[in-house]
Design an enzyme around this catalytic site. Structure first.
Site, short mmCIF file in Angstrom:
data_model
loop_
_atom_site.label_atom_id
_atom_site.label_comp_id
_atom_site.label_asym_id
_atom_site.label_seq_id
_atom_site.Cartn_x
_atom_site.Cartn_y
_atom_site.Cartn_z
N SER A 244 0.84 -1.20 0.00
CA SER A 244 0.00 0.00 0.00
C SER A 244 0.87 1.25 0.00
CB SER A 244 -0.85 -0.02 1.27
OG SER A 244 -1.43 1.23 1.50
N TYR B 288 -2.00 -1.17 10.94
CA TYR B 288 -2.26 -1.73 9.61
C TYR B 288 -1.11 -1.38 8.66
CZ TYR B 288 -3.86 -1.84 4.79
OH TYR B 288 -3.91 -2.05 3.43
N LYS C 139 2.03 -3.75 6.56
CA LYS C 139 2.44 -3.73 5.14
C LYS C 139 3.94 -3.46 5.04
CE LYS C 139 -1.56 -4.58 3.40
NZ LYS C 139 -1.81 -5.92 2.89
P1 NAD Z 1 -10.99 -7.19 1.41
O1 NAD Z 1 -11.18 -7.15 2.89
O2 NAD Z 1 -12.18 -7.00 0.54
O3 NAD Z 1 -10.27 -8.58 1.00
C1 NAD Z 1 -9.37 -9.23 1.85
C2 NAD Z 1 -9.84 -10.67 1.99
O4 NAD Z 1 -8.95 -11.38 2.83
C3 NAD Z 1 -11.23 -10.80 2.60
O5 NAD Z 1 -12.04 -11.58 1.74
C4 NAD Z 1 -10.99 -11.49 3.93
O6 NAD Z 1 -12.09 -12.34 4.29
C5 NAD Z 1 -9.72 -12.25 3.66
N1 NAD Z 1 -8.89 -12.55 4.85
C6 NAD Z 1 -8.51 -11.71 5.83
N2 NAD Z 1 -7.74 -12.35 6.71
C7 NAD Z 1 -7.63 -13.63 6.29
C8 NAD Z 1 -6.97 -14.79 6.78
N3 NAD Z 1 -6.28 -14.77 7.93
N4 NAD Z 1 -7.06 -15.93 6.08
C9 NAD Z 1 -7.78 -15.99 4.92
N5 NAD Z 1 -8.43 -14.93 4.42
C10 NAD Z 1 -8.35 -13.76 5.09
O7 NAD Z 1 -9.86 -6.13 1.05
P2 NAD Z 1 -9.35 -5.60 -0.37
O8 NAD Z 1 -9.72 -4.17 -0.46
O9 NAD Z 1 -9.76 -6.53 -1.44
O10 NAD Z 1 -7.79 -5.67 -0.13
C11 NAD Z 1 -6.99 -6.75 -0.57
C12 NAD Z 1 -5.57 -6.52 -0.11
O11 NAD Z 1 -5.10 -5.28 -0.62
C13 NAD Z 1 -5.42 -6.42 1.42
O12 NAD Z 1 -4.21 -7.04 1.78
C14 NAD Z 1 -5.34 -4.93 1.65
O13 NAD Z 1 -4.65 -4.63 2.83
C15 NAD Z 1 -4.60 -4.46 0.41
N6 NAD Z 1 -4.83 -3.05 0.09
C16 NAD Z 1 -6.11 -2.59 -0.04
C17 NAD Z 1 -6.33 -1.24 -0.30
C18 NAD Z 1 -7.73 -0.70 -0.42
O14 NAD Z 1 -7.90 0.51 -0.29
N7 NAD Z 1 -8.75 -1.52 -0.66
C19 NAD Z 1 -5.24 -0.36 -0.46
C20 NAD Z 1 -3.95 -0.86 -0.35
C21 NAD Z 1 -3.75 -2.22 -0.08
N1 UFG Z 2 -12.48 11.22 3.45
C1 UFG Z 2 -13.49 12.09 3.80
N2 UFG Z 2 -14.64 11.56 4.30
C2 UFG Z 2 -14.84 10.22 4.48
C3 UFG Z 2 -13.80 9.34 4.11
C4 UFG Z 2 -12.62 9.87 3.61
O1 UFG Z 2 -13.36 13.30 3.67
O2 UFG Z 2 -15.91 9.82 4.95
C5 UFG Z 2 -11.24 11.76 2.86
C6 UFG Z 2 -9.99 11.47 3.67
O3 UFG Z 2 -9.79 12.44 4.66
C7 UFG Z 2 -8.92 11.47 2.56
C8 UFG Z 2 -9.66 10.93 1.34
O4 UFG Z 2 -11.04 11.13 1.60
O5 UFG Z 2 -8.52 12.78 2.30
C9 UFG Z 2 -9.42 9.45 1.08
O6 UFG Z 2 -9.70 8.71 2.27
P1 UFG Z 2 -9.83 7.13 2.26
O7 UFG Z 2 -10.15 6.71 3.66
O8 UFG Z 2 -10.73 6.69 1.19
O9 UFG Z 2 -8.37 6.65 1.85
P2 UFG Z 2 -6.95 6.89 2.53
O10 UFG Z 2 -6.09 7.56 1.52
O11 UFG Z 2 -7.08 7.51 3.85
O12 UFG Z 2 -6.46 5.40 2.78
C10 UFG Z 2 -6.64 4.36 1.83
C11 UFG Z 2 -6.77 3.03 2.55
C12 UFG Z 2 -5.48 2.69 3.22
C13 UFG Z 2 -4.38 2.71 2.21
C14 UFG Z 2 -4.32 4.04 1.50
C15 UFG Z 2 -3.28 4.04 0.42
O13 UFG Z 2 -7.79 3.09 3.53
O14 UFG Z 2 -5.56 1.41 3.75
O15 UFG Z 2 -5.59 4.33 0.92
O16 UFG Z 2 -3.47 2.95 -0.42
F1 UFG Z 2 -3.21 2.50 2.84
#
Ligand code: NAD
Ligand code: UFG
Length: 339
Positions: free
Chosen positions: A124, A149, A153
């Site tokens: 991330s 969290y 990563k």
């Molecule tokens: P998500 O929660 O939709 O998917 C993650 C999946 O992993 C879920 O289906 C959950 O049930 C499963 N899981 C969690 N712990 C587990 C375990 N111990 N064993 C087996 N399964 C398990 O999240 P996502 O948005 O699809 O994210 C996927 C990956 O990308 C994650 O590692 C997340 O941290 C990373 N990521 C997501 C974002 C974002 O904004 N969505 C940004 C950066 C990185």
């Molecule tokens: N925001 C609002 N109102 C809300 C939610 C978010 O104003 O209800 C704003 C936040 O302050 C920020 C922007 O929208 O300025 C984006 O916020 P998000 O929570 O959607 O995303 P972040 O950038 O804070 O974080 C996300 C994931 C993290 C990841 C990061 C970079 O939640 O896990 O992107 O990949 F690490």
């Protein structure tokens, strides 16, 4: 290639499976369903026309992994499984370190013991902390994370890097995602958060569909063009395709790879609200609230390394992201049905 997809029932995983099948790969999913619903995989099967084998297995369960790895031979693993709620990780650090770090250690040892030394890891942009350089290149040093969290990563990147150095038979690709939003064009799969959404786009779509009264905009006094936070939103289908390109790098025996997956464009919270309203013809009432602790002003990528080395570039713009997020939400106002 036959790919083990951990966390494949989740948001990014389900979209990635579709792109894997489109590219001629096959997949097997392990997921403990702690943050997902198996309905996502049934819908993926409808889109791809292929049933994806699914095992409800926790990645910390070595015996469960051994059973799956004994039954199938995997060419690579795409490792999405993990807990990802920033606020929850502050309240439950041990659960996050245990699930994400211990789980990954069990997973990579099982992969190695079953003869698979190829992995793509979901990292991330959060590992950059408050970034020293904007747009953020991979040269930008990792920073101080503001929550457990983020540390999982950052630490897992180090673990996987050390593992690859010690045993160059491994090919490890670390993908640093920026802010994934959007959904598959069918509107049948998408992001399905539990409870009150933490992230911007699911909150916007729930306001638009009438489930929440208004969006709280967290701060309008940042040093950005309109004072609200700026992020690099990327369509989840573009992100999914990045994994297919990363698999090609693994086939070329890339060793260790590290890539930003973003668009290179920064949009403010109010840019997103305006784009969403314009494209979809719906209103998103909002009010300005105090800053959210831990947030930074600006975060967007320089994605040129992925373009150069992986031949990958994001294709969708903010309007398509807003259109597809809304298409998913309005067709599924309550997300996936409970089983
Ligand atoms: P998500 O929660 O939709 O998917 C993650 C999946 O992993 C879920 O289906 C959950 O049930 C499963 N899981 C969690 N712990 C587990 C375990 N111990 N064993 C087996 N399964 C398990 O999240 P996502 O948005 O699809 O994210 C996927 C990956 O990308 C994650 O590692 C997340 O941290 C990373 N990521 C997501 C974002 C974002 O904004 N969505 C940004 C950066 C990185
Ligand atoms: N925001 C609002 N109102 C809300 C939610 C978010 O104003 O209800 C704003 C936040 O302050 C920020 C922007 O929208 O300025 C984006 O916020 P998000 O929570 O959607 O995303 P972040 O950038 O804070 O974080 C996300 C994931 C993290 C990841 C990061 C970079 O939640 O896990 O992107 O990949 F690490």
């Amino acid at each position: 290639m036959n790919i083990l997809v951990t966390g494949g029932a989740g948001y990014i995983g389900s979209h990635t499976i579709i792109e894997l099948y489109k590219a001629g790969h096959t997949a097997v999913v392990v997921d403990n369903l702690s943050n997902s619903n198996p309905e996502s995989l049934r819908r993926v099967a409808r889109i791809t026309g292929s049933e994806v084998p699914f095992f409800k297995v926790d990645i910390r369960d070595r015996e469960g992994l051994d059973r799956v790895m004994g039954q199938f031979k995997f060419d690579a693993c795409i490792h999405f499984a993990g807990l990802k709620a920033v606020g929850e990780s502050v309240a439950k650090p041990l659960e996050y370190y245990e699930n994400n770090i211990a789980g990954t250690l069990v997973l990579v040892q099982a992969l190695r013991d079953h003869g698979c030394r190829n992995i793509i890891f979901s990292s991330s942009a959060t590992v950059y902390g408050n970034p020293e350089i904007i747009p953020i290149t991979e040269q930008c040093p990792k920073g101080v994370c503001t929550n457990p969290y983020g540390w999982t990563k950052s630490m897992l990147e180090q673990v996987l890097t050390d593992m690859q150095k010690a045993d160059p038979e491994w090919n490890v690709v670390l993908l640093r995602y920026f802010n994934p939003i959007g959904a598959h064009e069918s509107g049948t799969i998408g992001e399905n958060p539990n409870g009150i959404p933490n992230n911007l786009m699911p909150y916007v779509t729930q306001v638009a569909v009438g489930k929440r009264a208004e969006l709280g905009v967290f701060g309008n006094d940042y040093d950005t063009p309109d004072g609200t936070g700026v992020r690099d939103y990327i369509h989840v289908v573009d992100l999914a395709r990045g994994h297919v390109k990363a698999l090609q790098a693994i086939e070329r025996k890339c060793g260790l790879g590290l890539y930003n997956l973003g668009t290179g464009h920064g949009y403010s919270v109010l840019d997103v609200v305006r784009a969403f309203e314009k494209v979809n013809g719906v209103k998103v009432p909002y009010s300005i609230k105090p800053r959210r602790p831990g947030d930074i002003a600006t975060c967007y990528s320089d994605p040129s390394k992925a373009e150069r080395e992986l031949d990958w570039k994001a294709e969708f713009g903010i309007e398509e992201m807003c259109r597809d997020s809304w298409n998913w939400q309005k067709n599924n106002p309550d997300g996936y049905p409970e089983n």
